[in-house]
Design a protein around this motif. Structure first.
Motif, PDB file in Angstrom:
ATOM      1  N   TRP A 172      -3.960   4.845   4.877  1.00  0.00           N
ATOM      2  CA  TRP A 172      -5.381   4.704   5.192  1.00  0.00           C
ATOM      3  C   TRP A 172      -5.704   3.218   5.143  1.00  0.00           C
ATOM      4  O   TRP A 172      -5.183   2.487   4.288  1.00  0.00           O
ATOM      5  N   TRP A 215      -5.243  16.082   5.094  1.00  0.00           N
ATOM      6  CA  TRP A 215      -5.145  14.627   4.987  1.00  0.00           C
ATOM      7  C   TRP A 215      -6.014  14.096   3.853  1.00  0.00           C
ATOM      8  O   TRP A 215      -5.633  13.140   3.176  1.00  0.00           O
ATOM      9  N   LEU A 242      -4.707  12.086   0.458  1.00  0.00           N
ATOM     10  CA  LEU A 242      -5.322  10.849  -0.043  1.00  0.00           C
ATOM     11  C   LEU A 242      -5.654  10.992  -1.525  1.00  0.00           C
ATOM     12  O   LEU A 242      -5.353  10.099  -2.323  1.00  0.00           O
ATOM     13  N   ALA A 259      -4.683   4.545  -1.162  1.00  0.00           N
ATOM     14  CA  ALA A 259      -5.020   4.565   0.264  1.00  0.00           C
ATOM     15  C   ALA A 259      -3.923   3.896   1.084  1.00  0.00           C
ATOM     16  O   ALA A 259      -3.510   4.415   2.128  1.00  0.00           O
ATOM     17  N   LEU A 303     -12.750   4.288   4.023  1.00  0.00           N
ATOM     18  CA  LEU A 303     -11.333   4.455   4.300  1.00  0.00           C
ATOM     19  C   LEU A 303     -11.179   5.137   5.652  1.00  0.00           C
ATOM     20  O   LEU A 303     -11.894   6.097   5.957  1.00  0.00           O
ATOM     21  N   ARG A 304     -10.234   4.644   6.444  1.00  0.00           N
ATOM     22  CA  ARG A 304     -10.036   5.144   7.809  1.00  0.00           C
ATOM     23  C   ARG A 304      -8.565   5.468   8.013  1.00  0.00           C
ATOM     24  O   ARG A 304      -7.696   4.702   7.601  1.00  0.00           O
ATOM     25  N   LYS A 305      -8.316   6.606   8.657  1.00  0.00           N
ATOM     26  CA  LYS A 305      -6.940   6.996   8.964  1.00  0.00           C
ATOM     27  C   LYS A 305      -6.872   7.437  10.411  1.00  0.00           C
ATOM     28  O   LYS A 305      -7.697   8.222  10.870  1.00  0.00           O
TER      29      LYS A 305
END
Length: 138
Positions: A61, A123, A127, A56, A73-75
């Motif tokens: 991320w 995306w 990942l 990540a 998890l954040r992107k």
């Protein structure tokens, strides 16, 4: 005159909706990703978690621990798009489930299926690849 304006408004609305939907694709259910070391050995739970964290980070991320023992998890992309997935994992495997997004055209279609911006799928695949690569390096 009111009729002409109503027709004009309806036409503009239909064209703008078509354009918005043009940048969406069916949301594909995530697949469980199998993780292994470079020698093919399976990962235990701690090594799986470490591979998720490393992958990540390498794919840009951010990770937030979830109180249920999972990882969120954040992107963010170009200050315009944001996506959040949940890493559901066990020893040697992980699945990234959709949680939320901003500005990714996430919506239910008339057919009853969910759709999202096509780059979301790209995306998420990046990942998955980054986590596989991190697992191989353990």
């Amino acid at each position: 005159m009111k009729r002409v304006l109503a027709v004009l408004f309806a036409t503009v609305l239909a064209l703008s909706m078509a354009q918005a939907l043009a940048r969406s694709t069916p949301l594909q259910a995530p697949q469980t990703v199998t993780l292994a070391r470079a020698d093919g050995a399976a990962l235990d739970g701690d090594a799986t978690r470490a591979a998720i964290l490393a992958g990540a980070a390498s794919a840009e991320w951010t990770v937030q621990p979830d109180p249920r023992g999972r990882l969120l998890l954040r992107k963010g992309v170009r200050g315009k798009h944001v996506m959040v997935v949940e890493a559901v994992y066990a020893a040697g495997q992980v699945r990234f489930d959709y949680v939320d997004s901003i500005n990714l055209n996430y919506r239910m279609r008339a057919s009853g299926t969910w759709s999202i911006h096509p780059n979301y799928m790209v995306w998420r695949a990046q990942l998955e690849d980054a986590v596989r690569a991190a697992a191989a390096r353990t």
